[in-house]
Enzyme design. Structure first.
Site, PDB file in Angstrom:
ATOM      1  N   CYS A  89      22.462  12.610   3.262  1.00  0.00           N
ATOM      2  CA  CYS A  89      22.363  12.577   1.866  1.00  0.00           C
ATOM      3  C   CYS A  89      23.080  11.814   1.023  1.00  0.00           C
ATOM      4  O   CYS A  89      23.245  10.696   0.841  1.00  0.00           O
ATOM      5  CB  CYS A  89      21.624  13.630   1.929  1.00  0.00           C
ATOM      6  SG  CYS A  89      20.832  14.609   0.597  1.00  0.00           S
ATOM      7  N   VAL A 122      16.444  16.577  -3.314  1.00  0.00           N
ATOM      8  CA  VAL A 122      16.257  16.975  -4.244  1.00  0.00           C
ATOM      9  C   VAL A 122      15.761  16.186  -5.737  1.00  0.00           C
ATOM     10  O   VAL A 122      15.366  16.164  -6.825  1.00  0.00           O
ATOM     11  CB  VAL A 122      16.794  18.261  -5.241  1.00  0.00           C
ATOM     12  CG1 VAL A 122      17.190  19.358  -4.293  1.00  0.00           C
ATOM     13  CG2 VAL A 122      18.180  18.209  -5.279  1.00  0.00           C
ATOM     14  N   MET A 123      16.650  14.576  -5.809  1.00  0.00           N
ATOM     15  CA  MET A 123      16.620  13.916  -6.778  1.00  0.00           C
ATOM     16  C   MET A 123      15.870  12.751  -6.343  1.00  0.00           C
ATOM     17  O   MET A 123      15.628  12.811  -4.660  1.00  0.00           O
ATOM     18  CB  MET A 123      17.295  13.429  -7.426  1.00  0.00           C
ATOM     19  CG  MET A 123      18.268  14.726  -8.218  1.00  0.00           C
ATOM     20  SD  MET A 123      19.700  14.394  -9.272  1.00  0.00           S
ATOM     21  CE  MET A 123      20.752  13.474  -8.195  1.00  0.00           C
ATOM     22  N   LYS A 153      29.533  15.059   6.999  1.00  0.00           N
ATOM     23  CA  LYS A 153      29.298  14.687   5.727  1.00  0.00           C
ATOM     24  C   LYS A 153      30.950  14.605   4.414  1.00  0.00           C
ATOM     25  O   LYS A 153      30.975  15.588   4.605  1.00  0.00           O
ATOM     26  CB  LYS A 153      28.665  15.521   4.956  1.00  0.00           C
ATOM     27  CG  LYS A 153      27.346  14.998   3.323  1.00  0.00           C
ATOM     28  CD  LYS A 153      26.410  15.279   2.193  1.00  0.00           C
ATOM     29  CE  LYS A 153      25.398  15.471   1.754  1.00  0.00           C
ATOM     30  NZ  LYS A 153      24.672  16.319   1.680  1.00  0.00           N
ATOM     31  N   GLU A 205      18.385  16.616   7.029  1.00  0.00           N
ATOM     32  CA  GLU A 205      19.572  17.553   6.790  1.00  0.00           C
ATOM     33  C   GLU A 205      19.500  18.795   7.377  1.00  0.00           C
ATOM     34  O   GLU A 205      18.359  18.943   6.555  1.00  0.00           O
ATOM     35  CB  GLU A 205      20.109  16.335   5.358  1.00  0.00           C
ATOM     36  CG  GLU A 205      21.377  17.844   5.189  1.00  0.00           C
ATOM     37  CD  GLU A 205      22.084  17.639   3.731  1.00  0.00           C
ATOM     38  OE1 GLU A 205      20.931  16.145   2.645  1.00  0.00           O
ATOM     39  OE2 GLU A 205      23.117  17.615   2.888  1.00  0.00           O
TER      40      GLU A 205
HETATM   41  C1  ACM Z   1      22.393  16.380  -0.606  1.00  0.00           C
HETATM   42  O1  ACM Z   1      23.104  16.152  -1.094  1.00  0.00           O
HETATM   43  N1  ACM Z   1      21.232  17.633  -0.365  1.00  0.00           N
HETATM   44  C2  ACM Z   1      21.177  16.135  -2.285  1.00  0.00           C
END
Ligand code: ACM
Length: 267
Positions: free
Chosen positions: A147, A174-175, A109, A38
């Site tokens: 993401c 990040v998770m 997105k 991303e």
């Molecule tokens: C994300 O959607 N970049 C966690």
């Protein structure tokens, strides 16, 4: 066909450096479809609108996508990449599919994550599938999601119902749930999934994020064909038969799509 991901650390605010990096990491590589993370042109952690203005671009005329077009033409391949997109006064967290003949398809997105809502407009286009063809594969339907879209199962489901055989998934996770959850996205839809996650840390405006790497490729049985490392640059490509994703039977008498009872799903 040979499909996979390039896991790396985009440098924040350095689109030219990032396109150079992609070019050098893909040099001498042979593949049909590669997925990049991303926001691969810009990096992730914005603290000011001027930063977006500096590193976003129009996907059809921009320099980052221009570089991807050159790579796709040279290698006769396809690239899916996250892109910080500018359209007039608005910015989108987008993904592009670049064809060897220079065509570009864009997805914006839909499900923005956390502070992304401050910087980006939410996606305003239908989820779509696009056919790609090469020397030993024809009309393979591919879809894009980005993401955090993973946590809304409707995203992958919609792409699958529209015929996607491969879901390309540029990420800045990040998770750590997503890499595990992609098992369900792949299995419940009987599709291939390629999650290309970035690595490294970013600090800006008093915030800091660490990205989790561990990019994953899954087949329609929910089997992990490849799991990347947590912190290293990594290029991984697997030989896949996209037609495996056309078979939606999980038991001889259970078809994932035909057995849906959509009349009971109404709210
Ligand atoms: C994300 O959607 N970049 C966690």
């Amino acid at each position: 066909m040979k499909a996979g991901f390039l896991q790396f650390k985009p440098e924040f605010g350095q689109p030219a450096k990032n396109s150079g990096k992609v070019r050098s990491l893909l040099k001498d590589r042979i593949f049909d479809l590669i997925v990049l993370p991303e926001l691969a042109n810009s990096g992730y952690l914005f603290s000011d609108k001027s930063e977006l203005e500096h590193c976003s671009e129009n996907p059809f005329t921009g320099e980052f996508t221009g570089c991807l077009k050159e790579i796709c033409a040279e290698k006769n391949c396809h690239i899916v990449s996250g892109l910080c997109e500018r359209d007039g006064d608005l910015f989108y967290n987008s993904s592009v599919l670049v064809y060897p003949d220079g065509r570009i398809k864009v997805y914006r997105k839909i499900h923005l994550f956390d502070s992304e809502k401050k910087w980006f407009a939410p996606g305003n286009m239908e989820l779509e599938v696009h056919e790609i063809s090469g020397k030993d594969y024809r009309n393979v339907k591919t879809g894009m999601m980005i993401c955090f879209d993973w946590i809304f199962p409707e995203t992958a489901r919609t792409l699958a119902l529209k015929g996607a055989q491969i879901i390309c998934h540029p990420s800045n996770l990040v998770m750590q749930y997503c890499q595990k959850a992609m098992f369900a996205r792949a299995l419940e839809n009987h599709v291939f999934t390629i999650t290309a996650n970035r690595i490294g840390k970013e600090s800006n405006g008093g915030d800091e994020l660490t990205f989790t790497g561990e990019s994953v490729i899954l087949n329609p049985k929910g089997e992990y064909l490849f799991k990347g490392s947590a912190g290293k640059e990594e290029y991984a490509v697997t030989d896949i038969d996209p037609d495996e994703a056309l078979n939606k039977f999980v038991r001889p008498s259970n078809n994932l799509f035909d057995d849906r009872r959509s009349e009971f799903y109404k709210l």
